[in-house]
Design an enzyme around this catalytic site. Structure first.
Site, short mmCIF file in Angstrom:
data_model
loop_
_atom_site.label_atom_id
_atom_site.label_comp_id
_atom_site.label_asym_id
_atom_site.label_seq_id
_atom_site.Cartn_x
_atom_site.Cartn_y
_atom_site.Cartn_z
N SER A 60 29.03 -40.29 50.62
CA SER A 60 29.10 -41.34 49.60
C SER A 60 27.92 -42.30 49.77
O SER A 60 26.78 -41.85 49.70
CB SER A 60 30.46 -42.05 49.67
OG SER A 60 30.70 -42.78 48.49
N ASP A 145 33.72 -34.04 41.48
CA ASP A 145 33.38 -35.42 41.85
C ASP A 145 32.78 -36.12 40.63
O ASP A 145 31.69 -35.75 40.19
CB ASP A 145 32.38 -35.41 43.01
CG ASP A 145 32.11 -36.80 43.56
OD1 ASP A 145 32.57 -37.79 42.96
OD2 ASP A 145 31.43 -36.89 44.61
N HIS A 177 35.37 -36.20 45.34
CA HIS A 177 34.50 -36.99 46.20
C HIS A 177 34.77 -36.71 47.68
O HIS A 177 33.96 -37.04 48.53
CB HIS A 177 34.69 -38.48 45.88
CG HIS A 177 33.56 -39.36 46.32
ND1 HIS A 177 32.25 -39.15 45.95
CD2 HIS A 177 33.55 -40.47 47.11
CE1 HIS A 177 31.49 -40.09 46.48
NE2 HIS A 177 32.25 -40.90 47.19
#
Length: 205
Positions: A60, A145, A177
């Site tokens: 991330s 995602d 994600h």
């Protein structure tokens, strides 16, 4: 697996007050990146650390960090792993499902030339520094995602390969994600450690 793990409490993390936590907003590629590098340089001084075989790993925002560090680490890292990271910040601004967050965290739209904070953010987009990439990289993404699209990782992988670097990519068509399905998680761990061992434990190969 025999690794020393360096986990800096850089700017942008909770637990040290609101000012510390929010400093990262509008400062992508800024002070928090210096925090990473300072932590690595500090640990390199320890006798038990192999300074020539240090990796940078993140997911991330950490994945963005890896892409940014790839062009700014000055030889500190021998291998890189990025999961679900932002590679092209301009594309991220328009394609994420978290558009309200991107607008706040990036400082605004890239077309607002009078916005100094936003312009600094986009000027620090990792895709602008691929010419300085030197380390092998593993890129992993989930095609479900919608926060950071798989296309971000695909761009980074292609850039690394076209730049002549050793690069690997692992795509999960059924993950978002996070990698949460048990068999996918096992595969991710296997690929992850095989990649790290190849470049950070060369004496074992």
């Amino acid at each position: 697996h025999g690794y020393i793990v360096i986990c800096p409490n850089r700017r942008g993390l909770p637990g040290f007050g609101t000012e510390w936590n929010r400093q990262i907003s509008g400062d992508y590629g800024g002070q928090n990146m210096q925090d990473y590098l300072a932590a690595v340089d500090y640990m390199k001084q320890e006798a038990y650390v192999d300074a020539d075989h240090i990796g940078a790993i993140g997911a991330s925002y950490g994945g963005f960090s890896v892409y940014w560090l790839a062009g700014h680490h000055d030889g500190r890292f021998a291998a890189l792993v990025s999961h679900a990271g932002i590679f092209n910040i301009e594309a991220q601004y328009l394609e994420t499902e978290e558009m309200w967050f991107a607008d706040f965290d990036l400082g605004g739209p890239y077309w607002d030339k009078e916005n100094a904070v936003a312009q600094r953010t986009y000027a620090n987009s990792p895709h602008l520094f691929v010419d300085k990439w030197t380390a092998p990289i593993l890129v992993t993404v989930g095609e479900l995602d919608y926060r950071i699209l798989a296309s971000q990782g695909m761009m980074a992988f292609n850039a690394a390969k076209m730049h002549g670097l050793d690069a690997e990519m692992l795509v999960f068509p059924d993950e978002n994600h996070w990698v949460v399905k048990p068999q996918n998680a096992i595969l991710w761990q296997r690929v992850f450690f095989n990649f790290l061992d190849k470049y950070l434990k060369p004496e074992q190969k």
